[in-house]
Scaffold this motif. Structure first.
Motif, PDB file in Angstrom:
ATOM      1  N   ILE A 112       0.866  -1.173   0.000  1.00 43.72           N
ATOM      2  CA  ILE A 112       0.000   0.000   0.000  1.00 43.72           C
ATOM      3  C   ILE A 112       0.906   1.227   0.000  1.00 43.72           C
ATOM      4  CG2 ILE A 112      -0.230   0.032   2.524  1.00 43.72           C
ATOM      5  CD1 ILE A 112      -3.154   1.057   2.011  1.00 43.72           C
ATOM      6  N   GLY A 113       0.519   2.231  -0.757  1.00 47.23           N
ATOM      7  CA  GLY A 113       1.334   3.439  -0.844  1.00 47.23           C
ATOM      8  C   GLY A 113       0.478   4.693  -0.828  1.00 47.23           C
ATOM      9  N   LEU A 114       1.071   5.771  -0.370  1.00 46.61           N
ATOM     10  CA  LEU A 114       0.405   7.070  -0.332  1.00 46.61           C
ATOM     11  C   LEU A 114       1.376   8.103  -0.867  1.00 46.61           C
ATOM     12  CD1 LEU A 114      -2.128   8.655   0.526  1.00 46.61           C
ATOM     13  CD2 LEU A 114      -1.010   9.018   2.730  1.00 46.61           C
ATOM     14  N   GLY A 141      -2.724  15.917  -7.438  1.00 45.47           N
ATOM     15  CA  GLY A 141      -3.580  15.491  -6.347  1.00 45.47           C
ATOM     16  C   GLY A 141      -3.018  14.301  -5.599  1.00 45.47           C
ATOM     17  N   ILE A 142      -3.704  13.953  -4.531  1.00 39.67           N
ATOM     18  CA  ILE A 142      -3.329  12.836  -3.668  1.00 39.67           C
ATOM     19  C   ILE A 142      -3.466  11.525  -4.436  1.00 39.67           C
ATOM     20  CG2 ILE A 142      -3.961  11.595  -1.554  1.00 39.67           C
ATOM     21  CD1 ILE A 142      -2.687  14.247  -0.994  1.00 39.67           C
ATOM     22  N   ASN A 143      -2.540  10.599  -4.161  1.00 44.32           N
ATOM     23  CA  ASN A 143      -2.494   9.310  -4.851  1.00 44.32           C
ATOM     24  C   ASN A 143      -2.486   8.172  -3.827  1.00 44.32           C
ATOM     25  OD1 ASN A 143       0.126   7.584  -6.663  1.00 44.32           O
ATOM     26  ND2 ASN A 143      -2.047   7.218  -6.747  1.00 44.32           N
ATOM     27  N   LEU A 144      -3.432   7.238  -3.951  1.00 46.95           N
ATOM     28  CA  LEU A 144      -3.455   6.014  -3.156  1.00 46.95           C
ATOM     29  C   LEU A 144      -3.080   4.873  -4.081  1.00 46.95           C
ATOM     30  CD1 LEU A 144      -4.117   4.411  -0.559  1.00 46.95           C
ATOM     31  CD2 LEU A 144      -6.456   4.224  -1.432  1.00 46.95           C
ATOM     32  N   ASN A 145      -2.112   4.052  -3.672  1.00 48.10           N
ATOM     33  CA  ASN A 145      -1.615   2.959  -4.498  1.00 48.10           C
ATOM     34  C   ASN A 145      -1.788   1.645  -3.750  1.00 48.10           C
ATOM     35  OD1 ASN A 145       1.077   1.150  -4.973  1.00 48.10           O
ATOM     36  ND2 ASN A 145       0.415   2.102  -6.873  1.00 48.10           N
ATOM     37  N   GLN A 161      -0.630  -3.265 -10.040  1.00 49.19           N
ATOM     38  CA  GLN A 161      -0.843  -2.075  -9.200  1.00 49.19           C
ATOM     39  C   GLN A 161      -2.134  -1.369  -9.595  1.00 49.19           C
ATOM     40  OE1 GLN A 161       2.493   0.690  -8.468  1.00 49.19           O
ATOM     41  NE2 GLN A 161       3.611  -0.530  -9.983  1.00 49.19           N
ATOM     42  N   TYR A 162      -2.731  -0.723  -8.606  1.00 50.71           N
ATOM     43  CA  TYR A 162      -3.887   0.138  -8.850  1.00 50.71           C
ATOM     44  C   TYR A 162      -3.587   1.495  -8.222  1.00 50.71           C
ATOM     45  CZ  TYR A 162      -8.359   2.413  -8.062  1.00 50.71           C
ATOM     46  OH  TYR A 162      -9.367   3.336  -8.018  1.00 50.71           O
ATOM     47  N   ASP A 163      -3.739   2.555  -9.009  1.00 50.07           N
ATOM     48  CA  ASP A 163      -3.573   3.926  -8.528  1.00 50.07           C
ATOM     49  C   ASP A 163      -4.908   4.649  -8.595  1.00 50.07           C
ATOM     50  OD1 ASP A 163      -0.789   4.459  -7.848  1.00 50.07           O
ATOM     51  OD2 ASP A 163      -0.364   4.055  -9.953  1.00 50.07           O
ATOM     52  N   TYR A 164      -5.317   5.215  -7.473  1.00 49.44           N
ATOM     53  CA  TYR A 164      -6.457   6.136  -7.459  1.00 49.44           C
ATOM     54  C   TYR A 164      -5.888   7.518  -7.199  1.00 49.44           C
ATOM     55  CZ  TYR A 164     -10.345   8.907  -5.833  1.00 49.44           C
ATOM     56  OH  TYR A 164     -11.257   9.920  -5.686  1.00 49.44           O
ATOM     57  N   VAL A 165      -6.168   8.453  -8.096  1.00 44.62           N
ATOM     58  CA  VAL A 165      -5.682   9.821  -7.958  1.00 44.62           C
ATOM     59  C   VAL A 165      -6.886  10.739  -7.844  1.00 44.62           C
ATOM     60  CG1 VAL A 165      -4.291  11.650  -8.983  1.00 44.62           C
ATOM     61  CG2 VAL A 165      -3.679   9.253  -9.389  1.00 44.62           C
ATOM     62  N   ASN A 180     -11.493  12.260 -10.452  1.00 48.49           N
ATOM     63  CA  ASN A 180     -11.157  10.873 -10.119  1.00 48.49           C
ATOM     64  C   ASN A 180     -10.467  10.184 -11.283  1.00 48.49           C
ATOM     65  OD1 ASN A 180     -12.484  11.315  -7.697  1.00 48.49           O
ATOM     66  ND2 ASN A 180     -14.395  10.483  -8.433  1.00 48.49           N
ATOM     67  N   VAL A 181      -9.220   9.759 -11.082  1.00 48.84           N
ATOM     68  CA  VAL A 181      -8.459   9.063 -12.111  1.00 48.84           C
ATOM     69  C   VAL A 181      -8.096   7.678 -11.576  1.00 48.84           C
ATOM     70  CG1 VAL A 181      -6.357   9.083 -13.511  1.00 48.84           C
ATOM     71  CG2 VAL A 181      -7.531  11.230 -13.001  1.00 48.84           C
TER      72      VAL A 181
END
Length: 192
Positions: A112-114, A141-145, A161-165, A180-181
């Motif tokens: 998990i990454g931020l 913007g903020i990125n959750l990985n 991997q999945y990135d939500y930006v 939302n990306v």
């Protein structure tokens, strides 16, 4: 700024690669955008390159920092009745991450990454009078990985991997379409 980031990464790589055990990993991924957003509608993924550095190792997890740089090309085939425009987007994704150790399955590494994502967009088009013009813009913007890696050998691994930006959408209306990306990445990595 990009030159400074590149120089810093290269210097860290040179200094730490002379040690007996390096905590670096290099990755090559294919990025795929999806979801109802302007990045998925207007751009196709080309490549994503990453550099990871593990700075702490514990019994249950490893902690580290990473930098990914992704490239996307403009795709106008998805737009109806719009003039063709050439363009690209580059995404910079610095982040911190935790890689978990799964008891009994040492080859699996859920992560998990931020972090923060910075998109740089470039478009070349013609206006209504037929004159060529270029447009450059950026958003961040903020990125959750979320990711999972599987070791093929000690040094080589494959990953998903999945990135939500969540983009700030400074210059446009703040809607899920503009903010939302979603990016899915499939790739390989090498630990050295």
């Amino acid at each position: 700024m990009l030159k400074n980031v590149f120089l810093s990464v290269m210097m860290m790589t040179c200094f730490l690669s002379f040690g007996q055990q390096s905590n670096f990993s290099l990755e090559a991924n294919f990025p795929y955008t999806f979801g109802d957003n302007f990045v998925d509608e207007g751009y196709n993924g080309v490549a994503d390159l990453g550099l990871k550095y593990r700075f702490a190792e514990y019994n249950a997890l490893d902690l580290g920092a990473s930098l990914n740089v992704g490239a996307f090309l403009r795709d106008d085939t998805r737009f109806d009745n719009s003039p063709e425009a050439n363009g690209n987007a580059v995404i910079f994704q610095p982040r911190v991450y935790a890689s978990f150790k799964v008891a009994g399955y040492p080859q699996w590494h859920p992560m998990i990454g931020l972090g923060y994502s910075i998109f740089a967009f470039h478009i070349e088009d013609q206006n209504f009078a037929g004159a060529d013009f270029q447009e450059n813009s950026s958003d961040d913007g903020i990125n959750l990985n979320l990711a999972i890696a599987y070791d093929i050998y000690d040094e080589f691994y494959v990953q998903l991997q999945y990135d939500y930006v969540r983009l700030s959408a400074r210059d446009v209306r703040k809607t899920p379409y503009n903010q939302n990306v979603n990016i899915l990445k499939v790739g390989i990595g090498y630990r050295f």
